[in-house]
Write an enzyme that holds these catalytic residues in place. Structure first.
Site, PDB file in Angstrom:
ATOM      1  N   SER A  96       0.825  -1.207   0.000  1.00  0.00           N
ATOM      2  CA  SER A  96       0.000   0.000   0.000  1.00  0.00           C
ATOM      3  C   SER A  96       0.852   1.247   0.000  1.00  0.00           C
ATOM      4  O   SER A  96       1.957   1.256   0.530  1.00  0.00           O
ATOM      5  CB  SER A  96      -0.867  -0.011   1.269  1.00  0.00           C
ATOM      6  OG  SER A  96      -1.635   1.159   1.364  1.00  0.00           O
ATOM      7  N   SER A 158      -7.025  12.445   3.163  1.00  0.00           N
ATOM      8  CA  SER A 158      -8.124  12.222   2.214  1.00  0.00           C
ATOM      9  C   SER A 158      -7.744  11.228   1.110  1.00  0.00           C
ATOM     10  O   SER A 158      -8.569  10.395   0.723  1.00  0.00           O
ATOM     11  CB  SER A 158      -8.605  13.544   1.622  1.00  0.00           C
ATOM     12  OG  SER A 158      -7.528  14.204   1.007  1.00  0.00           O
ATOM     13  N   TYR A 160      -5.357   8.727   1.077  1.00  0.00           N
ATOM     14  CA  TYR A 160      -5.253   7.365   1.630  1.00  0.00           C
ATOM     15  C   TYR A 160      -6.649   6.837   1.950  1.00  0.00           C
ATOM     16  O   TYR A 160      -7.017   5.720   1.580  1.00  0.00           O
ATOM     17  CB  TYR A 160      -4.391   7.412   2.892  1.00  0.00           C
ATOM     18  CG  TYR A 160      -4.222   6.087   3.604  1.00  0.00           C
ATOM     19  CD1 TYR A 160      -3.505   5.040   3.012  1.00  0.00           C
ATOM     20  CD2 TYR A 160      -4.754   5.884   4.880  1.00  0.00           C
ATOM     21  CE1 TYR A 160      -3.337   3.826   3.677  1.00  0.00           C
ATOM     22  CE2 TYR A 160      -4.591   4.680   5.545  1.00  0.00           C
ATOM     23  CZ  TYR A 160      -3.879   3.650   4.941  1.00  0.00           C
ATOM     24  OH  TYR A 160      -3.716   2.453   5.595  1.00  0.00           O
ATOM     25  N   LYS A 164      -8.693   3.626   0.279  1.00  0.00           N
ATOM     26  CA  LYS A 164      -9.100   2.457   1.068  1.00  0.00           C
ATOM     27  C   LYS A 164     -10.627   2.291   1.045  1.00  0.00           C
ATOM     28  O   LYS A 164     -11.134   1.171   1.121  1.00  0.00           O
ATOM     29  CB  LYS A 164      -8.580   2.581   2.501  1.00  0.00           C
ATOM     30  CG  LYS A 164      -7.049   2.524   2.606  1.00  0.00           C
ATOM     31  CD  LYS A 164      -6.480   1.196   2.127  1.00  0.00           C
ATOM     32  CE  LYS A 164      -5.011   1.028   2.471  1.00  0.00           C
ATOM     33  NZ  LYS A 164      -4.429  -0.247   2.064  1.00  0.00           N
ATOM     34  N   VAL A 193      -1.993  -0.131  14.149  1.00  0.00           N
ATOM     35  CA  VAL A 193      -1.292  -1.357  14.531  1.00  0.00           C
ATOM     36  C   VAL A 193       0.130  -0.968  14.942  1.00  0.00           C
ATOM     37  O   VAL A 193       0.823  -0.281  14.174  1.00  0.00           O
ATOM     38  CB  VAL A 193      -1.256  -2.321  13.320  1.00  0.00           C
ATOM     39  CG1 VAL A 193      -0.378  -3.517  13.606  1.00  0.00           C
ATOM     40  CG2 VAL A 193      -2.675  -2.748  12.944  1.00  0.00           C
TER      41      VAL A 193
HETATM   42  N1  LIG Z   1       0.496   0.058   9.988  1.00  0.00           N
HETATM   43  C1  LIG Z   1      -0.748   0.381  10.373  1.00  0.00           C
HETATM   44  O1  LIG Z   1      -0.996   0.873  11.504  1.00  0.00           O
HETATM   45  C2  LIG Z   1      -1.895   0.150   9.419  1.00  0.00           C
HETATM   46  C3  LIG Z   1      -3.194   0.545   9.818  1.00  0.00           C
HETATM   47  C4  LIG Z   1      -4.264   0.302   8.960  1.00  0.00           C
HETATM   48  C5  LIG Z   1      -4.041  -0.313   7.748  1.00  0.00           C
HETATM   49  N2  LIG Z   1      -2.771  -0.666   7.365  1.00  0.00           N
HETATM   50  C6  LIG Z   1      -2.592  -1.336   6.075  1.00  0.00           C
HETATM   51  O2  LIG Z   1      -1.889  -2.552   6.296  1.00  0.00           O
HETATM   52  C7  LIG Z   1      -1.080  -2.865   5.163  1.00  0.00           C
HETATM   53  C8  LIG Z   1       0.357  -3.141   5.595  1.00  0.00           C
HETATM   54  O3  LIG Z   1       0.826  -2.048   6.339  1.00  0.00           O
HETATM   55  P1  LIG Z   1       2.351  -1.908   6.791  1.00  0.00           P
HETATM   56  O4  LIG Z   1       2.434  -0.668   7.613  1.00  0.00           O
HETATM   57  O5  LIG Z   1       2.848  -3.179   7.374  1.00  0.00           O
HETATM   58  O6  LIG Z   1       2.997  -1.679   5.348  1.00  0.00           O
HETATM   59  P2  LIG Z   1       4.407  -1.111   4.911  1.00  0.00           P
HETATM   60  O7  LIG Z   1       5.402  -1.302   5.991  1.00  0.00           O
HETATM   61  O8  LIG Z   1       4.198   0.280   4.380  1.00  0.00           O
HETATM   62  O9  LIG Z   1       4.750  -2.071   3.726  1.00  0.00           O
HETATM   63  C9  LIG Z   1       4.397  -1.812   2.414  1.00  0.00           C
HETATM   64  C10 LIG Z   1       4.790  -3.030   1.605  1.00  0.00           C
HETATM   65  O10 LIG Z   1       4.375  -2.861   0.266  1.00  0.00           O
HETATM   66  C11 LIG Z   1       5.469  -3.138  -0.609  1.00  0.00           C
HETATM   67  N3  LIG Z   1       5.299  -2.253  -1.755  1.00  0.00           N
HETATM   68  C12 LIG Z   1       5.240  -0.897  -1.734  1.00  0.00           C
HETATM   69  N4  LIG Z   1       5.102  -0.429  -2.991  1.00  0.00           N
HETATM   70  C13 LIG Z   1       5.068  -1.509  -3.816  1.00  0.00           C
HETATM   71  C14 LIG Z   1       4.961  -1.675  -5.220  1.00  0.00           C
HETATM   72  N5  LIG Z   1       4.864  -0.626  -6.053  1.00  0.00           N
HETATM   73  N6  LIG Z   1       4.973  -2.921  -5.726  1.00  0.00           N
HETATM   74  C15 LIG Z   1       5.088  -4.003  -4.903  1.00  0.00           C
HETATM   75  N7  LIG Z   1       5.187  -3.907  -3.571  1.00  0.00           N
HETATM   76  C16 LIG Z   1       5.183  -2.673  -3.024  1.00  0.00           C
HETATM   77  C17 LIG Z   1       6.728  -2.863   0.218  1.00  0.00           C
HETATM   78  O11 LIG Z   1       7.835  -3.637  -0.153  1.00  0.00           O
HETATM   79  P3  LIG Z   1       8.955  -3.079  -1.184  1.00  0.00           P
HETATM   80  O12 LIG Z   1       9.392  -1.747  -0.657  1.00  0.00           O
HETATM   81  O13 LIG Z   1      10.014  -4.130  -1.143  1.00  0.00           O
HETATM   82  O14 LIG Z   1       8.255  -3.000  -2.508  1.00  0.00           O
HETATM   83  C18 LIG Z   1       6.253  -3.333   1.598  1.00  0.00           C
HETATM   84  O15 LIG Z   1       6.391  -4.741   1.719  1.00  0.00           O
HETATM   85  C19 LIG Z   1      -1.258  -1.689   4.202  1.00  0.00           C
HETATM   86  O16 LIG Z   1      -2.239  -2.009   3.245  1.00  0.00           O
HETATM   87  C20 LIG Z   1      -1.752  -0.563   5.088  1.00  0.00           C
HETATM   88  O17 LIG Z   1      -2.493   0.396   4.385  1.00  0.00           O
HETATM   89  C21 LIG Z   1      -1.709  -0.444   8.177  1.00  0.00           C
END
Ligand SMILES: NC(=O)c1ccc[n+]([C@@H]2O[C@H](COP(=O)([O-])OP(=O)(O)OC[C@H]3O[C@@H](n4cnc5c(N)ncnc54)[C@H](OP(=O)(O)O)[C@@H]3O)[C@@H](O)[C@H]2O)c1
Length: 256
Positions: A96, A158, A160, A164, A193
Site C-alpha cells: 500500500s 483524504s 489514503y 481504502k 497497529v
Molecule cells: N500500519 C498500520 O498501523 C496500518 C493501519 C491500517 C491499515 N494498514 C494497512 O496494512 C497494510 C500493511 O501495512 P504496513 O504498515 O505493514 O505496510 P508497509 O510497511 O508500508 O509495507 C508496504 C509493503 O508494500 C510493498 N510495496 C510498496 N510499494 C510496492 C509496489 N509498487 N509494488 C510491490 N510492492 C510494493 C513494500 O515492499 P517493497 O518496498 O520491497 O516493494 C512493503 O512490503 C497496508 O495495506 C496498510 O495500508 C496499516
C-alpha cells in the site's frame, strides 16, 4: 479434529511481504504456520528473502519481486507464476501507499500514487487471479488489506482514506462478479497497529492528537498478529460463506 483455519496444501500470493513491513511479514508468518505455500511479493528481492527465512518450511515458499504499479503487466505475470508453480487458492494484497496528504499539497502525482497501488493493483490482481489456470479449480479467496480510514474520516488523509474506501467498493462489486467462479473477495480494515509505521505516525502528531488517537481505540492499539489472524479467517474454510464484506479489526475504533 477439524481445523477450519488449516491451509495445508494451499498456494497463496501475498503482496507487501517484505521483511520490514510489520503487517505483511506477520501475515506471511501466520499463513505459513497454518500450512500454506506462499509466493511473496514486493519490489525488493532481498527483503522478500528475509521474510522467507522467517517462515515455517522456508523451502515451501517462493519470492516474486515485482512492481505492482505496472498494472497492465499484472495478469500476464500471474499467469507465469501459476504456470511455473501451480494455481493459487488465494491472494492477499497488503502492499500500500500510506501516509498523509494535507489538502494544500494534494496534486496529480500524489493521487496517482495512492490510487495506482491501492486500487488499481487490487483490481488487476483480481483480474489476474480469476484467469483459467491461475485460480485453483475449487475457487479461491481474495483479501484486501484496507484501513478504518476508508470507513471513517481522518484529518489530512483524504487520499489514503479515499483509496481504502474504494477498496471496499471494489470488493463488493467483485464479490458479485466472481461468485459463480467460487472466488470470494473481502477487506480487512485495521485501525492503528503497533510497529514502524505507527511509530512514525505518533512522532508526527502533536501530543493532544496522539492522546485523542489513543482514546479512539477502546481496546488499545493492535498488533500485526491481530490483522494476520483476520486475514487467515477470510482465506481459509472458516470464511467460505463470507464475501463482499469489510471486517474492521480495530479495537473498537469504528464502534464510537
Ligand atoms: N500500519 C498500520 O498501523 C496500518 C493501519 C491500517 C491499515 N494498514 C494497512 O496494512 C497494510 C500493511 O501495512 P504496513 O504498515 O505493514 O505496510 P508497509 O510497511 O508500508 O509495507 C508496504 C509493503 O508494500 C510493498 N510495496 C510498496 N510499494 C510496492 C509496489 N509498487 N509494488 C510491490 N510492492 C510494493 C513494500 O515492499 P517493497 O518496498 O520491497 O516493494 C512493503 O512490503 C497496508 O495495506 C496498510 O495500508 C496499516
Amino acid at each position: 479434529m477439524r481445523n477450519p483455519l488449516d491451509l495445508t496444501g494451499r498456494r497463496l500470493l501475498v503482496t507487501g511481504a517484505s521483511a520490514d513491513s510489520d503487517i505483511g511479514r506477520e501475515i506471511c508468518r501466520t499463513l505459513a504456520g497454518l500450512g500454506a505455500a506462499l509466493t511473496l511479493v514486493g519490489r525488493r528481492a532481498d527483503a522478500l528473502e528475509a521474510t522467507r527465512a522467517l517462515l515455517d518450511g522456508p523451502e515451501r515458499h517462493g519470492v516474486a519481486p515485482f512492481d505492482l504499479t505496472d498494472l497492465d503487466a499484472i495478469p500476464g505475470w500471474m499467469k507465469g507464476l501459476a504456470e511455473a508453480g501451480g494455481p493459487f487458492a488465494g491472494l492477499v494484497h497488503s502492499a500500500s501507499e500510506q501516509g498523509y496528504s494535507v489538502l494544500r499539497q494534494v496534486n496529480r502525482a500524489q493521487f496517482d500514487r495512492y490510487f495506482t497501488l491501492n486500487v488499481g493493483a487490487s483490481l488487476m490482481l483480481a483480474r489476474g487471479f480469476h484467469q483459467k489456470g491461475v485460480v485453483a479449480p475449487g475457487g479461491g479467496s481474495i483479501v484486501y488489506v484496507g484501513s478504518v480510514a476508508g470507513l471513517k474520516g481522518q484529518k489530512g488523509r483524504s487520499l489514503y482514506a479515499a483509496s481504502k474506501a474504494a477498496l471496499v467498493s471494489v470488493a463488493q462489486s467483485l464479490a458479485l462478479e466472481l461468485a459463480d467462479k467460487r472466488i470470494r473477495v473481502n477487506v480487512v480494515a485495521p485501525a492503528v497497529v503497533l510497529g514502524a509505521k505507527a511509530e512514525k505516525q505518533f512522532a508526527m502528531l502533536p501530543a493532544e492528537q496522539n492522546a485523542a488517537l489513543a482514546a479512539a481505540h477502546p481496546l488499545g492499539y493492535g498488533a500485526p498478529q491481530d490483522v494476520a489472524d483476520a486475514v487467515a479467517y477470510l482465506l481459509a474454510d472458516s470464511g467460505r460463506w463470507v464475501t463482499g464484506t469489510v471486517l474492521p479489526v480495530d479495537g473498537g475504533f469504528t464502534a464510537g
